[in-house]
Motif scaffolding. Structure first.
Motif, PDB file in Angstrom:
ATOM      1  N   GLY A  66       0.822  -1.210   0.000  1.00 54.65           N
ATOM      2  CA  GLY A  66       0.000   0.000   0.000  1.00 54.65           C
ATOM      3  C   GLY A  66       0.853   1.256   0.000  1.00 54.65           C
ATOM      4  N   MET A  67       1.935   1.252   0.835  1.00 54.33           N
ATOM      5  CA  MET A  67       2.815   2.414   0.868  1.00 54.33           C
ATOM      6  C   MET A  67       3.491   2.626  -0.480  1.00 54.33           C
ATOM      7  SD  MET A  67       4.507   1.960   4.649  1.00 54.33           S
ATOM      8  CE  MET A  67       5.557   3.381   4.449  1.00 54.33           C
ATOM      9  N   ASP A  68       3.965   1.506  -1.062  1.00 52.39           N
ATOM     10  CA  ASP A  68       4.572   1.637  -2.379  1.00 52.39           C
ATOM     11  C   ASP A  68       3.574   2.149  -3.411  1.00 52.39           C
ATOM     12  OD1 ASP A  68       6.998   0.771  -1.423  1.00 52.39           O
ATOM     13  OD2 ASP A  68       6.606  -1.345  -1.910  1.00 52.39           O
ATOM     14  N   MET A  69       2.350   1.636  -3.329  1.00 53.99           N
ATOM     15  CA  MET A  69       1.315   2.096  -4.263  1.00 53.99           C
ATOM     16  C   MET A  69       1.009   3.564  -4.054  1.00 53.99           C
ATOM     17  SD  MET A  69       0.477  -0.223  -6.394  1.00 53.99           S
ATOM     18  CE  MET A  69      -1.064   0.439  -7.009  1.00 53.99           C
ATOM     19  N   GLN A  70       0.942   4.006  -2.781  1.00 59.27           N
ATOM     20  CA  GLN A  70       0.701   5.422  -2.490  1.00 59.27           C
ATOM     21  C   GLN A  70       1.828   6.286  -3.033  1.00 59.27           C
ATOM     22  OE1 GLN A  70       0.108   5.803   1.716  1.00 59.27           O
ATOM     23  NE2 GLN A  70      -1.962   4.888   1.663  1.00 59.27           N
ATOM     24  N   LYS A  71       3.104   5.787  -2.793  1.00 59.28           N
ATOM     25  CA  LYS A  71       4.237   6.543  -3.319  1.00 59.28           C
ATOM     26  C   LYS A  71       4.166   6.620  -4.845  1.00 59.28           C
ATOM     27  CE  LYS A  71       7.464   5.466   0.444  1.00 59.28           C
ATOM     28  NZ  LYS A  71       8.730   4.788   0.791  1.00 59.28           N
ATOM     29  N   GLN A  72       3.877   5.485  -5.472  1.00 61.89           N
ATOM     30  CA  GLN A  72       3.779   5.484  -6.932  1.00 61.89           C
ATOM     31  C   GLN A  72       2.639   6.376  -7.423  1.00 61.89           C
ATOM     32  OE1 GLN A  72       3.479   1.474  -8.330  1.00 61.89           O
ATOM     33  NE2 GLN A  72       5.572   0.895  -7.692  1.00 61.89           N
ATOM     34  N   LEU A  73       1.483   6.276  -6.702  1.00 61.25           N
ATOM     35  CA  LEU A  73       0.359   7.123  -7.084  1.00 61.25           C
ATOM     36  C   LEU A  73       0.679   8.593  -6.902  1.00 61.25           C
ATOM     37  CD1 LEU A  73      -2.654   5.094  -5.636  1.00 61.25           C
ATOM     38  CD2 LEU A  73      -2.089   5.422  -8.047  1.00 61.25           C
ATOM     39  N   LYS A  74       1.400   8.885  -5.785  1.00 64.05           N
ATOM     40  CA  LYS A  74       1.794  10.269  -5.546  1.00 64.05           C
ATOM     41  C   LYS A  74       2.726  10.767  -6.637  1.00 64.05           C
ATOM     42  CE  LYS A  74       3.562  13.287  -1.914  1.00 64.05           C
ATOM     43  NZ  LYS A  74       4.119  13.359  -0.542  1.00 64.05           N
ATOM     44  N   VAL A  75       3.723   9.894  -6.971  1.00 63.39           N
ATOM     45  CA  VAL A  75       4.639  10.276  -8.051  1.00 63.39           C
ATOM     46  C   VAL A  75       3.888  10.441  -9.362  1.00 63.39           C
ATOM     47  CG1 VAL A  75       6.608   9.483  -9.423  1.00 63.39           C
ATOM     48  CG2 VAL A  75       6.638   9.225  -6.924  1.00 63.39           C
ATOM     49  N   LYS A  76       2.997   9.466  -9.646  1.00 65.99           N
ATOM     50  CA  LYS A  76       2.203   9.553 -10.872  1.00 65.99           C
ATOM     51  C   LYS A  76       1.340  10.804 -10.868  1.00 65.99           C
ATOM     52  CE  LYS A  76       3.474   5.661 -12.830  1.00 65.99           C
ATOM     53  NZ  LYS A  76       4.216   5.659 -14.107  1.00 65.99           N
ATOM     54  N   HIS A  77       0.765  11.103  -9.658  1.00 65.04           N
ATOM     55  CA  HIS A  77      -0.073  12.295  -9.547  1.00 65.04           C
ATOM     56  C   HIS A  77       0.731  13.562  -9.811  1.00 65.04           C
ATOM     57  CE1 HIS A  77      -3.385  14.798  -8.232  1.00 65.04           C
ATOM     58  NE2 HIS A  77      -2.558  15.406  -7.353  1.00 65.04           N
ATOM     59  N   GLN A  78       1.950  13.607  -9.221  1.00 64.25           N
ATOM     60  CA  GLN A  78       2.812  14.765  -9.458  1.00 64.25           C
ATOM     61  C   GLN A  78       3.188  14.871 -10.931  1.00 64.25           C
ATOM     62  OE1 GLN A  78       6.122  14.312  -6.815  1.00 64.25           O
ATOM     63  NE2 GLN A  78       4.974  14.897  -4.951  1.00 64.25           N
ATOM     64  N   GLN A  79       3.569  13.704 -11.508  1.00 60.30           N
ATOM     65  CA  GLN A  79       3.905  13.719 -12.925  1.00 60.30           C
ATOM     66  C   GLN A  79       2.715  14.149 -13.779  1.00 60.30           C
ATOM     67  OE1 GLN A  79       5.348   9.820 -13.820  1.00 60.30           O
ATOM     68  NE2 GLN A  79       7.345  10.108 -12.799  1.00 60.30           N
ATOM     69  N   LEU A  80       1.531  13.602 -13.429  1.00 65.63           N
ATOM     70  CA  LEU A  80       0.324  13.964 -14.162  1.00 65.63           C
ATOM     71  C   LEU A  80       0.005  15.447 -14.003  1.00 65.63           C
ATOM     72  CD1 LEU A  80      -2.051  13.000 -15.906  1.00 65.63           C
ATOM     73  CD2 LEU A  80      -3.280  12.454 -13.789  1.00 65.63           C
ATOM     74  N   THR A  81       0.214  15.941 -12.751  1.00 74.29           N
ATOM     75  CA  THR A  81      -0.025  17.365 -12.503  1.00 74.29           C
ATOM     76  C   THR A  81       0.921  18.225 -13.323  1.00 74.29           C
ATOM     77  OG1 THR A  81      -0.753  16.846 -10.246  1.00 74.29           O
ATOM     78  CG2 THR A  81      -0.175  19.126 -10.717  1.00 74.29           C
ATOM     79  N   GLU A  82       2.226  17.826 -13.311  1.00 75.51           N
ATOM     80  CA  GLU A  82       3.189  18.587 -14.092  1.00 75.51           C
ATOM     81  C   GLU A  82       2.872  18.513 -15.585  1.00 75.51           C
ATOM     82  OE1 GLU A  82       6.966  17.074 -13.098  1.00 75.51           O
ATOM     83  OE2 GLU A  82       7.035  17.986 -11.080  1.00 75.51           O
ATOM     84  N   LEU A  83       2.528  17.304 -16.066  1.00 71.29           N
ATOM     85  CA  LEU A  83       2.160  17.171 -17.478  1.00 71.29           C
ATOM     86  C   LEU A  83       0.915  17.994 -17.812  1.00 71.29           C
ATOM     87  CD1 LEU A  83       2.746  13.340 -18.023  1.00 71.29           C
ATOM     88  CD2 LEU A  83       4.121  15.213 -18.947  1.00 71.29           C
TER      89      LEU A  83
END
Length: 224
Positions: A66-83
């Motif tokens: 779950g923590m890894d998924m949250q980290k990945q989702l957070k990273v993906k969210h940041q990347q998506l936000t930046e994109l």
């Protein structure tokens, strides 16, 4: 991230592998002194401890997952936000360029339209002014012509009245002259009749006197 996921997974597999599963298919070994019963009880205790270890390993694995998924989702969210922000910025730039180009095109079109419209309006105003001047001149000319026609009409009426008066005067004069001529002719006839009668009397007297004188001469010659 992937290495962290593979390491606990391999440790957990080694930690909570149930021994019963590996021994389930094995046949029970019976000894003559009843050692098989004691081995079964020992396996039961080991299975219970293994189940609690399995639950703990699963919860730990789920938490780490779950923590890894949250980290990945957070990273993906940041990347998506930046994109998304980059795409929005690019979109805004393109939209601004398009809007600026369209605004400039509209501005040029409006300026061209205003210039042409102003030119046409000025030409139309000049045409209307010229038309008004022409209408005024035409109206003045028509009024002058009407006044001249009225004057000519009045003059012609006067001339016609004068001609009628002259004709009636001539007719009256001719009639009066004819009457006077007839009266003069009558008077002349009467005078001529009187003169003829007087002349006849005079001629008769003269002829009588001449005859008398001739008779007297004859008698005188005869007598003397």
């Amino acid at each position: 991230m992937l290495s962290s996921e593979s390491d606990p997974h391999s440790d957990d597999e080694r930690s909570f592998c149930p021994r019963k599963l590996f021994r389930k298919d094995l046949p029970d070994q019976h000894t003559e002194d009843g050692s098989s019963t004691q081995n079964g009880e020992l396996d039961l205790v080991m299975d219970l401890g293994c189940d609690s270890g399995i639950n703990t390993g699963i919860s730990t694995y789920i938490q780490s997952f779950g923590m890894d998924m949250q980290k990945q989702l957070k990273v993906k969210h940041q990347q998506l936000t930046e994109l998304t922000r980059g795409a929005l910025r690019n979109t805004q730039k393109h939209i601004y360029k398009i809007w600026t180009s369209e605004s400039q095109d509209r501005g040029r079109a409006l300026e061209h339209f205003k210039d042409k419209m102003l030119e046409e309006l000025l030409s139309l105003e000049a045409d209307v002014t010229a038309l008004k001047n022409t209408e005024e001149k035409s109206l003045i000319f028509c009024q002058e012509q009407l006044e001249a026609m009225k004057k000519h009409k009045v003059s012609q009426e006067i001339r016609l009245r004068n001609l009628k008066l002259l004709h009636s005067t001539l007719d009256d004069n001719l009639k009066e002259s004819e009457v006077n001529a007839q009266s003069k002719q009558l008077n002349l006839k009467q005078i001529m009749k009187k003169d003829m009668a007087a002349l006849q009397k005079k001629l008769l007297l003269e002829s009588n006197q001449h005859q008398i004188s001739n008779v007297k001469r004859c008698l005188k010659s005869m007598l003397f």
